[in-house]
Design a protein around this motif. Structure first.
Motif, PDB file in Angstrom:
ATOM      1  N   UNK A   1      29.534  24.261 137.404  1.00 27.11           N
ATOM      2  CA  UNK A   1      29.278  23.001 138.102  1.00 27.11           C
ATOM      3  C   UNK A   1      29.725  23.080 139.552  1.00 27.11           C
ATOM      4  N   UNK A   2      30.878  23.699 139.792  1.00 24.56           N
ATOM      5  CA  UNK A   2      31.426  23.794 141.143  1.00 24.56           C
ATOM      6  C   UNK A   2      31.200  25.191 141.748  1.00 24.56           C
ATOM      7  N   UNK A   3      30.038  25.739 141.515  1.00 25.72           N
ATOM      8  CA  UNK A   3      29.703  27.080 141.997  1.00 25.72           C
ATOM      9  C   UNK A   3      29.651  27.150 143.528  1.00 25.72           C
ATOM     10  N   UNK A   4      30.460  28.037 144.114  1.00 26.97           N
ATOM     11  CA  UNK A   4      30.360  28.316 145.547  1.00 26.97           C
ATOM     12  C   UNK A   4      29.026  28.994 145.860  1.00 26.97           C
ATOM     13  N   UNK A   5      28.610  29.877 144.972  1.00 26.06           N
ATOM     14  CA  UNK A   5      27.330  30.572 145.154  1.00 26.06           C
ATOM     15  C   UNK A   5      26.173  29.576 145.170  1.00 26.06           C
ATOM     16  N   UNK A   6      26.215  28.596 144.281  1.00 23.78           N
ATOM     17  CA  UNK A   6      25.159  27.589 144.267  1.00 23.78           C
ATOM     18  C   UNK A   6      25.088  26.836 145.586  1.00 23.78           C
ATOM     19  N   UNK A   7      26.248  26.424 146.087  1.00 28.45           N
ATOM     20  CA  UNK A   7      26.294  25.690 147.355  1.00 28.45           C
ATOM     21  C   UNK A   7      25.765  26.518 148.519  1.00 28.45           C
ATOM     22  N   UNK A   8      26.155  27.788 148.592  1.00 29.15           N
ATOM     23  CA  UNK A   8      25.696  28.625 149.691  1.00 29.15           C
ATOM     24  C   UNK A   8      24.215  28.974 149.556  1.00 29.15           C
ATOM     25  N   UNK A   9      23.724  29.121 148.328  1.00 32.16           N
ATOM     26  CA  UNK A   9      22.299  29.349 148.122  1.00 32.16           C
ATOM     27  C   UNK A   9      21.499  28.119 148.541  1.00 32.16           C
ATOM     28  N   UNK A  10      21.987  26.940 148.181  1.00 35.79           N
ATOM     29  CA  UNK A  10      21.314  25.703 148.586  1.00 35.79           C
ATOM     30  C   UNK A  10      21.241  25.596 150.098  1.00 35.79           C
ATOM     31  N   UNK A  11      22.338  25.921 150.767  1.00 29.77           N
ATOM     32  CA  UNK A  11      22.364  25.843 152.231  1.00 29.77           C
ATOM     33  C   UNK A  11      21.406  26.850 152.855  1.00 29.77           C
ATOM     34  N   UNK A  12      21.412  28.080 152.344  1.00 32.49           N
ATOM     35  CA  UNK A  12      20.530  29.120 152.885  1.00 32.49           C
ATOM     36  C   UNK A  12      19.069  28.755 152.679  1.00 32.49           C
ATOM     37  N   UNK A  13      18.758  28.200 151.514  1.00 32.82           N
ATOM     38  CA  UNK A  13      17.365  27.787 151.257  1.00 32.82           C
ATOM     39  C   UNK A  13      16.952  26.655 152.197  1.00 32.82           C
ATOM     40  N   UNK A  14      17.873  25.738 152.465  1.00 35.60           N
ATOM     41  CA  UNK A  14      17.567  24.664 153.420  1.00 35.60           C
ATOM     42  C   UNK A  14      17.259  25.246 154.795  1.00 35.60           C
ATOM     43  N   UNK A  15      18.061  26.226 155.212  1.00 33.80           N
ATOM     44  CA  UNK A  15      17.842  26.852 156.517  1.00 33.80           C
ATOM     45  C   UNK A  15      16.480  27.541 156.584  1.00 33.80           C
ATOM     46  N   UNK A  16      16.063  28.142 155.473  1.00 36.46           N
ATOM     47  CA  UNK A  16      14.843  28.954 155.463  1.00 36.46           C
ATOM     48  C   UNK A  16      13.613  28.183 154.984  1.00 36.46           C
ATOM     49  N   UNK A  17      13.789  26.923 154.593  1.00 42.70           N
ATOM     50  CA  UNK A  17      12.645  26.134 154.133  1.00 42.70           C
ATOM     51  C   UNK A  17      12.168  26.504 152.753  1.00 42.70           C
ATOM     52  N   UNK A  18      13.067  26.968 151.900  1.00 46.44           N
ATOM     53  CA  UNK A  18      12.721  27.341 150.534  1.00 46.44           C
ATOM     54  C   UNK A  18      13.175  26.269 149.555  1.00 46.44           C
ATOM     55  N   UNK A  19      12.456  26.135 148.468  1.00 46.83           N
ATOM     56  CA  UNK A  19      12.883  25.239 147.391  1.00 46.83           C
ATOM     57  C   UNK A  19      14.029  25.912 146.640  1.00 46.83           C
ATOM     58  N   UNK A  20      15.050  25.152 146.295  1.00 44.17           N
ATOM     59  CA  UNK A  20      16.217  25.706 145.591  1.00 44.17           C
ATOM     60  C   UNK A  20      16.436  24.952 144.287  1.00 44.17           C
ATOM     61  N   UNK A  21      16.488  25.690 143.198  1.00 37.61           N
ATOM     62  CA  UNK A  21      16.751  25.131 141.868  1.00 37.61           C
ATOM     63  C   UNK A  21      18.068  25.733 141.364  1.00 37.61           C
ATOM     64  N   UNK A  22      19.074  24.874 141.176  1.00 36.15           N
ATOM     65  CA  UNK A  22      20.374  25.332 140.701  1.00 36.15           C
ATOM     66  C   UNK A  22      20.541  24.949 139.231  1.00 36.15           C
TER      67      UNK A  22
END
Length: 339
Positions: A76-97
């Motif tokens: 639930x508190x995944x650091x990897x999930x948060x950083x993946x979400x941020x990177x996808x936002x930067x790159x315009x990608x859809x992110x499913x966690x």
């Protein structure tokens, strides 16, 4: 030996090189080695952290393959999930966690603040799952929906810890030694948290490739020392093969599980004491899941005389600050009770 990673697609996500802090007050408080901290907690988007290093290569390959959607996993508190979400936002990608309630914690802070709040702020679709079976079924539905919609999916493992993701910390360790060499510093030991093992595998592999006579000390946060050692060796060998190199010997690699406690995501008194020590000597904020456990193990090794006063040690700060707020009630209790 030179390490060339130019053959692998890579997207810039971090502010490299991250700084190295000399920590004289922490060193004095320990009465032992000279301690330096490599600040991978401060470099880049999405509140920083070590997973950005891995994601540069994982997302580089995903974009090269035409992906428009990224799926990954964690607690639930995944650091990897948060950083993946941020990177996808930067790159315009859809992110499913796809996040699993694998840590025995509940409450408002854990369920709604910290990393998971940032996941949603960065626009990720968050799927909360009860257990492994629910996680597998949710992943199947996400993939099926993407196929129906005509989207191209890239799937990343927990922690981004694949042979490709490991290259992020090969690059980071090359960066670290370039900094140390420019400062004329000789170090004896690198301390790194070990969870899904990709970060430690990259560090250990790079030390081997560069021929450095440095101990890599892995502080386990979830698995036993033996399991973590096997995971690091497996990933490092697979990453070396990806680079066209032989499997590394890793004869300077060590792991310890002395600070794991009851399990992943469950901090102990020893961990809270480590957070307090780093904060009150150097104003460096650790997290109670990864860096706090690695620091607790490191402190215990120093006080047991296993790490001597003659050594210079680099502690690799892998980030995780947002996760601290998920533990806010316990943190407040600790501060109120112990001053």
């Amino acid at each position: 030996m030179a390490v060339d990673l130019s053959a692998f697609p890579r997207v810039p996500l971090g502010h490299w090189p991250t700084p190295i802090d000399d920590c004289p007050r922490l060193s004095a408080a320990l009465g032992g080695p000279r301690v330096l901290v490599k600040r991978d907690d401060v470099g880049g988007i999405g509140a920083g952290g070590n997973k950005l290093r891995k994601l540069e290569f994982l997302l580089g390959a995903a974009l090269a393959d035409g992906a428009d959607t990224v799926v990954t996993f964690g607690a639930v508190q995944s650091n990897h999930g948060r950083q993946t979400a941020a990177a996808c936002a930067r790159l315009g990608l859809r992110c499913e966690l796809v996040l699993t309630r694998s840590v025995p914690r509940a409450g408002e802070a854990y369920e709604r603040s910290g990393n998971i709040a940032l996941d949603r702020l960065y626009g990720a679709t968050v799927h909360l799952c009860a257990d492994d079976a629910d996680t597998a079924e949710t992943y199947r539905r996400v993939i099926d929906t993407a196929a129906t919609d005509g989207r191209t999916v890239a799937t990343f493992p927990v922690g981004g810890s694949s042979p490709l993701g490991v290259l992020g910390y090969v690059a980071a360790t090359v960066e670290l030694f370039a900094q140390l060499d420019s400062l004329g510093l000789e170090v004896h030991r690198l301390v790194v948290p070990v969870g899904s093992a990709g970060t430690a595998a990259g560090v250990a592999l790079a030390v081997d490739l560069l021929g450095r006579n440095v101990i890599v000390d892995g502080g386990c946060v979830s698995h036993t020392a033996e399991e973590s050692l096997a995971d690091i060796r497996r990933l490092a060998a697979a990453s070396a093969e990806l680079m066209g190199r032989p499997a590394p010997a890793l004869d300077r690699l060590r792991t310890t599980d002395r600070a794991v406690g009851p399990g992943y995501g469950i901090p102990t008194d020893q961990v809270w004491d480590a957070l307090r020590l780093f904060a009150r000597t150097e104003a460096i904020t650790l997290d109670p899941v990864y860096t706090g456990k690695a620091a607790a193990a490191f402190i215990d090794q120093v006080r047991a005389g296993e790490i001597t006063a003659a050594e210079t040690v680099v502690f690799l700060h892998t980030g995780g600050l947002p996760g601290l707020f998920a533990y806010a009630p316990e943190l407040a209790d600790r501060l109120n009770s112990r001053g």
